[in-house]
Design a protein around this motif. Structure first.
Motif, mmCIF file in Angstrom:
data_model
loop_
_atom_site.group_PDB
_atom_site.id
_atom_site.type_symbol
_atom_site.label_atom_id
_atom_site.label_comp_id
_atom_site.label_asym_id
_atom_site.label_seq_id
_atom_site.Cartn_x
_atom_site.Cartn_y
_atom_site.Cartn_z
ATOM 1 N N ASP A 41 0.550 -1.395 -0.174
ATOM 2 C CA ASP A 41 0.149 -0.114 -0.017
ATOM 3 C C ASP A 41 0.899 1.257 -0.110
ATOM 4 O OD1 ASP A 41 0.926 -0.444 2.578
ATOM 5 O OD2 ASP A 41 -1.010 -0.404 3.615
ATOM 6 N N THR A 42 2.115 1.422 -0.088
ATOM 7 C CA THR A 42 2.940 2.448 -0.541
ATOM 8 C C THR A 42 3.783 2.125 -1.436
ATOM 9 O OG1 THR A 42 4.782 1.566 0.984
ATOM 10 C CG2 THR A 42 2.994 2.755 1.967
ATOM 11 N N VAL A 43 4.431 3.118 -2.176
ATOM 12 C CA VAL A 43 5.414 3.212 -3.105
ATOM 13 C C VAL A 43 6.732 2.273 -2.852
ATOM 14 C CG1 VAL A 43 6.888 4.646 -4.640
ATOM 15 C CG2 VAL A 43 4.502 5.357 -4.368
ATOM 16 N N ASP A 44 7.221 2.492 -1.562
ATOM 17 C CA ASP A 44 8.119 1.595 -1.243
ATOM 18 C C ASP A 44 7.968 0.367 -1.217
ATOM 19 O OD1 ASP A 44 9.804 4.030 -0.726
ATOM 20 O OD2 ASP A 44 9.452 4.131 1.640
ATOM 21 N N LYS A 45 6.699 -0.174 -0.648
ATOM 22 C CA LYS A 45 6.667 -1.613 -0.753
ATOM 23 C C LYS A 45 6.289 -2.010 -2.101
ATOM 24 C CE LYS A 45 4.151 -1.732 3.691
ATOM 25 N NZ LYS A 45 2.697 -1.955 4.299
ATOM 26 N N ALA A 46 5.859 -1.032 -3.078
ATOM 27 C CA ALA A 46 5.720 -1.490 -4.327
ATOM 28 C C ALA A 46 7.014 -1.903 -5.173
ATOM 29 C CB ALA A 46 5.016 -0.250 -5.177
ATOM 30 N N GLN A 48 9.640 -2.712 -3.498
ATOM 31 C CA GLN A 48 10.318 -4.190 -2.823
ATOM 32 C C GLN A 48 9.550 -5.224 -3.891
ATOM 33 O OE1 GLN A 48 9.927 -4.035 1.195
ATOM 34 N NE2 GLN A 48 10.658 -1.956 1.446
ATOM 35 N N ALA A 49 8.405 -4.915 -4.024
ATOM 36 C CA ALA A 49 7.716 -5.927 -4.878
ATOM 37 C C ALA A 49 8.315 -6.296 -6.036
ATOM 38 C CB ALA A 49 6.179 -5.793 -4.950
ATOM 39 N N VAL A 50 8.587 -5.286 -6.767
ATOM 40 C CA VAL A 50 9.017 -5.239 -8.186
ATOM 41 C C VAL A 50 10.239 -5.949 -8.188
ATOM 42 C CG1 VAL A 50 10.102 -3.992 -9.958
ATOM 43 C CG2 VAL A 50 8.142 -3.314 -9.231
ATOM 44 N N ARG A 51 11.251 -5.715 -7.347
ATOM 45 C CA ARG A 51 12.640 -6.316 -7.108
ATOM 46 C C ARG A 51 12.385 -7.726 -6.818
ATOM 47 N NH1 ARG A 51 13.919 -1.307 -4.601
ATOM 48 N NH2 ARG A 51 13.401 -2.225 -2.601
ATOM 49 N N GLN A 52 11.313 -8.114 -6.114
ATOM 50 C CA GLN A 52 11.285 -9.576 -5.856
ATOM 51 C C GLN A 52 10.581 -10.530 -7.113
ATOM 52 O OE1 GLN A 52 8.800 -10.408 -2.309
ATOM 53 N NE2 GLN A 52 8.943 -12.596 -2.668
ATOM 54 N N ILE A 53 9.900 -9.588 -7.724
ATOM 55 C CA ILE A 53 9.248 -10.486 -8.892
ATOM 56 C C ILE A 53 10.265 -10.407 -10.062
ATOM 57 C CG2 ILE A 53 7.648 -10.057 -11.044
ATOM 58 C CD1 ILE A 53 5.712 -8.287 -8.840
ATOM 59 N N ASN A 54 11.019 -9.364 -10.352
ATOM 60 C CA ASN A 54 12.086 -9.645 -11.296
ATOM 61 C C ASN A 54 13.353 -10.538 -10.904
ATOM 62 O OD1 ASN A 54 10.653 -7.445 -12.862
ATOM 63 N ND2 ASN A 54 11.901 -5.786 -12.042
ATOM 64 N N HIS A 55 13.565 -10.550 -9.780
ATOM 65 C CA HIS A 55 14.611 -11.558 -9.258
ATOM 66 C C HIS A 55 14.172 -12.986 -9.454
ATOM 67 C CE1 HIS A 55 17.898 -13.500 -7.029
ATOM 68 N NE2 HIS A 55 16.824 -14.127 -6.338
ATOM 69 N N ALA A 56 12.889 -13.105 -9.255
ATOM 70 C CA ALA A 56 12.122 -14.524 -9.389
ATOM 71 C C ALA A 56 12.215 -14.879 -10.837
ATOM 72 C CB ALA A 56 10.579 -14.493 -9.140
ATOM 73 N N GLY A 57 12.208 -13.779 -11.850
ATOM 74 C CA GLY A 57 12.143 -14.006 -13.148
ATOM 75 C C GLY A 57 13.362 -14.485 -13.566
ATOM 76 N N ILE A 58 14.550 -13.967 -13.052
ATOM 77 C CA ILE A 58 15.992 -14.337 -13.337
ATOM 78 C C ILE A 58 16.183 -15.495 -12.971
ATOM 79 C CG2 ILE A 58 18.400 -13.538 -12.895
ATOM 80 C CD1 ILE A 58 17.468 -10.698 -12.807
ATOM 81 N N VAL A 59 15.700 -15.988 -11.656
ATOM 82 C CA VAL A 59 15.946 -17.268 -11.197
ATOM 83 C C VAL A 59 15.353 -18.490 -12.032
ATOM 84 C CG1 VAL A 59 15.721 -18.971 -9.076
ATOM 85 C CG2 VAL A 59 16.557 -16.638 -8.756
ATOM 86 N N GLU A 74 -0.921 5.181 -7.823
ATOM 87 C CA GLU A 74 0.571 5.314 -7.776
ATOM 88 C C GLU A 74 1.207 4.242 -7.465
ATOM 89 O OE1 GLU A 74 3.574 8.440 -5.588
ATOM 90 O OE2 GLU A 74 1.465 8.196 -4.653
ATOM 91 N N VAL A 75 0.622 3.187 -6.527
ATOM 92 C CA VAL A 75 1.392 2.153 -6.418
ATOM 93 C C VAL A 75 1.148 1.063 -7.460
ATOM 94 C CG1 VAL A 75 1.202 -0.114 -4.974
ATOM 95 C CG2 VAL A 75 0.879 2.365 -3.732
ATOM 96 N N LEU A 76 0.139 1.095 -8.012
ATOM 97 C CA LEU A 76 0.200 0.290 -9.370
ATOM 98 C C LEU A 76 1.126 0.767 -10.369
ATOM 99 C CD1 LEU A 76 -1.582 -1.956 -10.958
ATOM 100 C CD2 LEU A 76 -3.434 -0.211 -11.552
#
Length: 273
Positions: A41-46, A48-59, A74-76
Protein backbone atom coordinates in the motif's frame (compact mmCIF):
# COMPACT_ATOMS: atom_id res chain seq x y z
CA UNK A 1 6.22 -23.94 -17.33
CA UNK A 2 6.92 -26.15 -14.33
CA UNK A 3 9.34 -23.64 -12.74
CA UNK A 4 7.38 -20.44 -13.27
CA UNK A 5 6.50 -18.19 -10.33
CA UNK A 6 3.07 -16.62 -9.87
CA UNK A 7 2.60 -13.52 -7.70
CA UNK A 8 -0.64 -12.27 -6.18
CA UNK A 9 -0.31 -8.59 -5.25
CA UNK A 10 -2.83 -6.49 -3.36
CA UNK A 11 -3.05 -3.46 -1.09
CA UNK A 12 -5.39 -5.61 1.02
CA UNK A 13 -5.21 -9.26 2.05
CA UNK A 14 -4.63 -10.59 -1.47
CA UNK A 15 -7.42 -13.13 -1.09
CA UNK A 16 -9.39 -11.80 -4.07
CA UNK A 17 -6.34 -11.78 -6.33
CA UNK A 18 -5.35 -15.28 -5.26
CA UNK A 19 -8.84 -16.72 -5.60
CA UNK A 20 -9.38 -15.22 -9.03
CA UNK A 21 -5.88 -16.07 -10.20
CA UNK A 22 -6.10 -19.67 -9.04
CA UNK A 23 -9.43 -20.07 -10.83
CA UNK A 24 -7.77 -19.01 -14.08
CA UNK A 25 -4.61 -21.09 -13.55
CA UNK A 26 -6.75 -24.16 -12.84
CA UNK A 27 -7.60 -24.19 -16.54
CA UNK A 28 -4.01 -25.14 -17.36
CA UNK A 29 -2.08 -28.35 -16.68
CA UNK A 30 0.91 -26.74 -15.05
CA UNK A 31 2.77 -26.53 -11.77
CA UNK A 32 3.67 -23.09 -10.50
CA UNK A 33 5.20 -21.58 -7.38
CA UNK A 34 2.78 -19.17 -5.69
CA UNK A 35 3.78 -16.07 -3.73
CA UNK A 36 1.22 -13.77 -2.12
CA UNK A 37 2.28 -10.16 -1.49
CA UNK A 38 -0.48 -8.55 0.61
CA UNK A 39 -0.68 -4.99 1.99
CA UNK A 40 1.41 -3.44 -0.79
CA UNK A 41 0.00 0.00 0.00
CA UNK A 42 2.99 2.33 -0.39
CA UNK A 43 5.38 3.21 -3.18
CA UNK A 44 8.31 1.80 -1.18
CA UNK A 45 6.56 -1.56 -0.77
CA UNK A 46 5.74 -1.53 -4.49
CA UNK A 47 9.42 -1.08 -5.37
CA UNK A 48 10.32 -3.98 -3.06
CA UNK A 49 7.67 -6.12 -4.78
CA UNK A 50 9.07 -5.22 -8.20
CA UNK A 51 12.56 -6.31 -7.12
CA UNK A 52 11.19 -9.62 -5.81
CA UNK A 53 9.21 -10.26 -9.00
CA UNK A 54 12.12 -9.45 -11.30
CA UNK A 55 14.53 -11.57 -9.24
CA UNK A 56 12.15 -14.54 -9.55
CA UNK A 57 12.15 -14.07 -13.31
CA UNK A 58 15.96 -14.19 -13.41
CA UNK A 59 16.10 -17.30 -11.22
CA UNK A 60 13.35 -19.11 -13.14
CA UNK A 61 14.53 -17.99 -16.54
CA UNK A 62 10.89 -17.22 -17.37
CA UNK A 63 8.56 -14.27 -16.90
CA UNK A 64 6.64 -14.39 -13.62
CA UNK A 65 2.87 -14.12 -13.85
CA UNK A 66 1.51 -11.32 -11.69
CA UNK A 67 -2.15 -11.05 -10.65
CA UNK A 68 -2.99 -7.75 -8.98
CA UNK A 69 -5.98 -6.10 -7.35
CA UNK A 70 -4.18 -2.86 -6.47
CA UNK A 71 -6.46 0.14 -6.04
CA UNK A 72 -3.88 2.88 -5.40
CA UNK A 73 -2.94 4.15 -8.86
CA UNK A 74 0.48 5.43 -7.75
CA UNK A 75 1.39 2.03 -6.30
CA UNK A 76 0.00 0.27 -9.37
CA UNK A 77 2.08 2.57 -11.58
CA UNK A 78 5.29 1.42 -9.90
CA UNK A 79 4.36 -2.21 -10.51
CA UNK A 80 3.28 -1.58 -14.10
CA UNK A 81 6.42 0.33 -15.04
CA UNK A 82 8.99 -1.78 -13.22
CA UNK A 83 7.60 -5.31 -13.33
CA UNK A 84 9.25 -7.57 -15.92
CA UNK A 85 6.55 -10.19 -15.69
CA UNK A 86 3.16 -10.79 -17.26
CA UNK A 87 0.88 -8.37 -15.39
CA UNK A 88 -2.83 -9.13 -15.07
CA UNK A 89 -4.56 -6.14 -13.47
CA UNK A 90 -7.99 -7.44 -12.49
CA UNK A 91 -9.40 -4.13 -11.32
CA UNK A 92 -8.19 -2.45 -14.49
CA UNK A 93 -9.80 -5.20 -16.55
CA UNK A 94 -13.18 -5.10 -14.83
CA UNK A 95 -13.66 -2.02 -12.64
CA UNK A 96 -12.72 0.72 -15.08
CA UNK A 97 -14.92 -0.59 -17.92
CA UNK A 98 -17.79 -0.77 -15.40
CA UNK A 99 -17.13 2.84 -14.39
CA UNK A 100 -17.52 3.82 -18.04
CA UNK A 101 -20.66 1.75 -18.52
CA UNK A 102 -22.34 2.87 -15.28
CA UNK A 103 -21.22 6.46 -15.61
CA UNK A 104 -19.97 6.61 -12.02
CA UNK A 105 -16.66 6.17 -10.25
CA UNK A 106 -16.02 3.16 -8.05
CA UNK A 107 -15.22 3.62 -4.36
CA UNK A 108 -11.66 2.47 -4.99
CA UNK A 109 -11.89 0.80 -1.62
CA UNK A 110 -8.87 -1.18 -0.51
CA UNK A 111 -9.91 -4.74 0.22
CA UNK A 112 -13.05 -6.52 1.23
CA UNK A 113 -12.30 -6.01 4.94
CA UNK A 114 -11.35 -2.35 4.94
CA UNK A 115 -12.58 -0.35 7.94
CA UNK A 116 -14.03 -3.50 9.45
CA UNK A 117 -14.87 -1.78 12.73
CA UNK A 118 -17.59 0.23 10.96
CA UNK A 119 -18.90 -2.59 8.79
CA UNK A 120 -22.20 -4.09 9.89
CA UNK A 121 -21.64 -7.02 7.51
CA UNK A 122 -18.25 -7.75 9.02
CA UNK A 123 -19.61 -7.69 12.57
CA UNK A 124 -22.43 -10.02 11.49
CA UNK A 125 -19.83 -12.38 10.08
CA UNK A 126 -17.93 -12.44 13.40
CA UNK A 127 -21.19 -13.05 15.25
CA UNK A 128 -21.99 -15.94 12.91
CA UNK A 129 -18.56 -17.52 13.46
CA UNK A 130 -18.96 -17.31 17.24
CA UNK A 131 -22.46 -18.78 16.98
CA UNK A 132 -21.28 -21.67 14.81
CA UNK A 133 -18.43 -22.47 17.18
CA UNK A 134 -20.81 -22.47 20.16
CA UNK A 135 -23.22 -24.77 18.32
CA UNK A 136 -20.64 -27.17 16.93
CA UNK A 137 -21.30 -30.90 17.28
CA UNK A 138 -24.48 -30.38 19.32
CA UNK A 139 -22.62 -28.56 22.12
CA UNK A 140 -25.53 -26.23 22.80
CA UNK A 141 -29.27 -26.25 22.13
CA UNK A 142 -29.61 -22.66 23.26
CA UNK A 143 -30.92 -20.23 20.62
CA UNK A 144 -31.01 -23.04 18.07
CA UNK A 145 -33.92 -21.26 16.40
CA UNK A 146 -31.49 -18.50 15.36
CA UNK A 147 -29.67 -20.93 13.08
CA UNK A 148 -29.85 -20.23 9.37
CA UNK A 149 -29.03 -23.87 8.70
CA UNK A 150 -28.53 -26.96 10.88
CA UNK A 151 -26.30 -29.69 9.49
CA UNK A 152 -26.86 -33.28 10.61
CA UNK A 153 -24.89 -36.44 9.92
CA UNK A 154 -22.62 -39.04 11.44
CA UNK A 155 -19.40 -38.05 13.15
CA UNK A 156 -16.60 -36.96 10.74
CA UNK A 157 -18.87 -36.48 7.74
CA UNK A 158 -17.78 -32.85 7.25
CA UNK A 159 -20.27 -30.95 9.40
CA UNK A 160 -17.83 -28.75 11.33
CA UNK A 161 -15.70 -27.44 8.43
CA UNK A 162 -18.83 -26.80 6.37
CA UNK A 163 -20.47 -24.90 9.24
CA UNK A 164 -17.43 -22.70 9.71
CA UNK A 165 -17.12 -22.06 5.98
CA UNK A 166 -20.75 -20.95 5.80
CA UNK A 167 -20.19 -18.63 8.75
CA UNK A 168 -16.91 -17.17 7.53
CA UNK A 169 -17.79 -16.84 3.87
CA UNK A 170 -21.49 -15.97 4.02
CA UNK A 171 -22.12 -14.77 7.57
CA UNK A 172 -24.61 -17.57 8.19
CA UNK A 173 -25.30 -18.95 11.64
CA UNK A 174 -24.70 -22.63 10.95
CA UNK A 175 -25.24 -25.21 13.69
CA UNK A 176 -24.38 -28.86 13.37
CA UNK A 177 -25.68 -31.89 15.22
CA UNK A 178 -24.28 -35.42 15.19
CA UNK A 179 -26.42 -38.48 14.55
CA UNK A 180 -25.34 -41.16 17.04
CA UNK A 181 -26.22 -44.84 17.66
CA UNK A 182 -28.83 -43.83 20.27
CA UNK A 183 -30.69 -41.91 17.56
CA UNK A 184 -30.63 -44.95 15.29
CA UNK A 185 -32.01 -47.15 18.09
CA UNK A 186 -34.88 -44.71 18.64
CA UNK A 187 -35.43 -44.55 14.85
CA UNK A 188 -36.02 -40.80 14.86
CA UNK A 189 -34.16 -37.50 14.95
CA UNK A 190 -33.01 -35.98 18.24
CA UNK A 191 -36.15 -34.32 19.70
CA UNK A 192 -34.51 -30.88 19.82
CA UNK A 193 -34.27 -30.83 16.01
CA UNK A 194 -37.88 -31.62 15.18
CA UNK A 195 -39.04 -28.01 15.50
CA UNK A 196 -36.41 -26.88 12.99
CA UNK A 197 -36.92 -29.39 10.21
CA UNK A 198 -37.05 -26.73 7.48
CA UNK A 199 -33.49 -25.68 8.37
CA UNK A 200 -32.03 -29.18 8.44
CA UNK A 201 -29.59 -30.42 5.83
CA UNK A 202 -27.89 -33.80 5.98
CA UNK A 203 -24.32 -34.74 5.15
CA UNK A 204 -23.33 -38.33 4.48
CA UNK A 205 -20.13 -40.01 3.31
CA UNK A 206 -19.03 -43.31 1.80
CA UNK A 207 -18.29 -45.82 4.60
CA UNK A 208 -14.82 -46.65 3.24
CA UNK A 209 -13.79 -42.99 3.32
CA UNK A 210 -15.35 -42.53 6.75
CA UNK A 211 -13.35 -45.52 8.01
CA UNK A 212 -10.12 -43.90 6.76
CA UNK A 213 -10.89 -40.56 8.42
CA UNK A 214 -11.89 -42.11 11.74
CA UNK A 215 -8.82 -44.35 11.82
CA UNK A 216 -6.66 -41.24 11.67
CA UNK A 217 -8.42 -40.05 14.83
CA UNK A 218 -8.96 -43.32 16.71
CA UNK A 219 -7.03 -46.14 15.01
CA UNK A 220 -8.23 -49.73 15.42
CA UNK A 221 -11.30 -48.70 17.46
CA UNK A 222 -14.88 -49.90 17.06
CA UNK A 223 -15.76 -46.29 16.24
CA UNK A 224 -13.44 -46.45 13.21
CA UNK A 225 -14.17 -50.00 12.09
CA UNK A 226 -15.55 -50.45 8.57
CA UNK A 227 -18.46 -52.50 9.88
CA UNK A 228 -19.51 -49.74 12.28
CA UNK A 229 -19.05 -47.05 9.63
CA UNK A 230 -21.28 -48.98 7.23
CA UNK A 231 -23.94 -49.37 9.91
CA UNK A 232 -23.93 -45.69 10.93
CA UNK A 233 -23.99 -44.36 7.36
CA UNK A 234 -26.80 -46.74 6.37
CA UNK A 235 -28.88 -45.83 9.43
CA UNK A 236 -28.27 -42.10 8.98
CA UNK A 237 -29.27 -42.14 5.31
CA UNK A 238 -32.39 -44.19 6.11
CA UNK A 239 -33.37 -41.68 8.78
CA UNK A 240 -32.90 -38.76 6.38
CA UNK A 241 -35.07 -40.45 3.78
CA UNK A 242 -37.82 -41.21 6.31
CA UNK A 243 -37.91 -37.69 7.67
CA UNK A 244 -37.60 -35.96 4.29
CA UNK A 245 -34.30 -34.21 5.02
CA UNK A 246 -32.34 -32.97 2.03
CA UNK A 247 -28.83 -34.40 2.00
CA UNK A 248 -25.71 -35.03 -0.06
CA UNK A 249 -22.55 -37.11 0.08
CA UNK A 250 -19.36 -35.24 0.95
CA UNK A 251 -17.08 -38.08 -0.19
CA UNK A 252 -15.72 -36.43 -3.33
CA UNK A 253 -16.91 -32.84 -2.86
CA UNK A 254 -14.99 -29.78 -1.74
CA UNK A 255 -16.24 -27.53 1.07
CA UNK A 256 -17.11 -24.92 -1.54
CA UNK A 257 -19.25 -27.39 -3.51
CA UNK A 258 -20.99 -28.61 -0.36
CA UNK A 259 -21.75 -25.06 0.79
CA UNK A 260 -23.07 -24.02 -2.63
CA UNK A 261 -25.44 -27.00 -2.74
CA UNK A 262 -26.69 -26.22 0.77
CA UNK A 263 -27.35 -22.58 -0.14
CA UNK A 264 -29.30 -23.62 -3.23
CA UNK A 265 -31.47 -25.97 -1.18
CA UNK A 266 -31.96 -24.04 2.06
CA UNK A 267 -31.96 -20.54 0.53
CA UNK A 268 -31.46 -18.54 3.75
CA UNK A 269 -33.06 -15.10 3.73
CA UNK A 270 -29.93 -13.50 5.12
CA UNK A 271 -26.80 -13.88 3.03
CA UNK A 272 -23.56 -11.91 3.21
CA UNK A 273 -21.11 -11.90 0.31
Amino acid sequence: MSNRTVFFISDGTGITAETFGNAILAQFETKTRHIRLPFIDTVDKAHQAVRQINHAGIVDGKKPIVFTTLVNMEVLGVITEGCQGMLLDMFGTFVRPLETELGIKSHHRVGRFSDASKSKEYQSRIEAINFSLAHDDGQSNRDLEQSDVILVGVSRSGKTPTSLYLAMQYGLKASNYPLIPEDFERQHLPPVLKAHKSKLFGLTIHPDRLCEIRNERRPNSKYASLENCRMEVSEAESMMRRTGIRWLSTTTKSIEEIATTILQEIRPERLIY
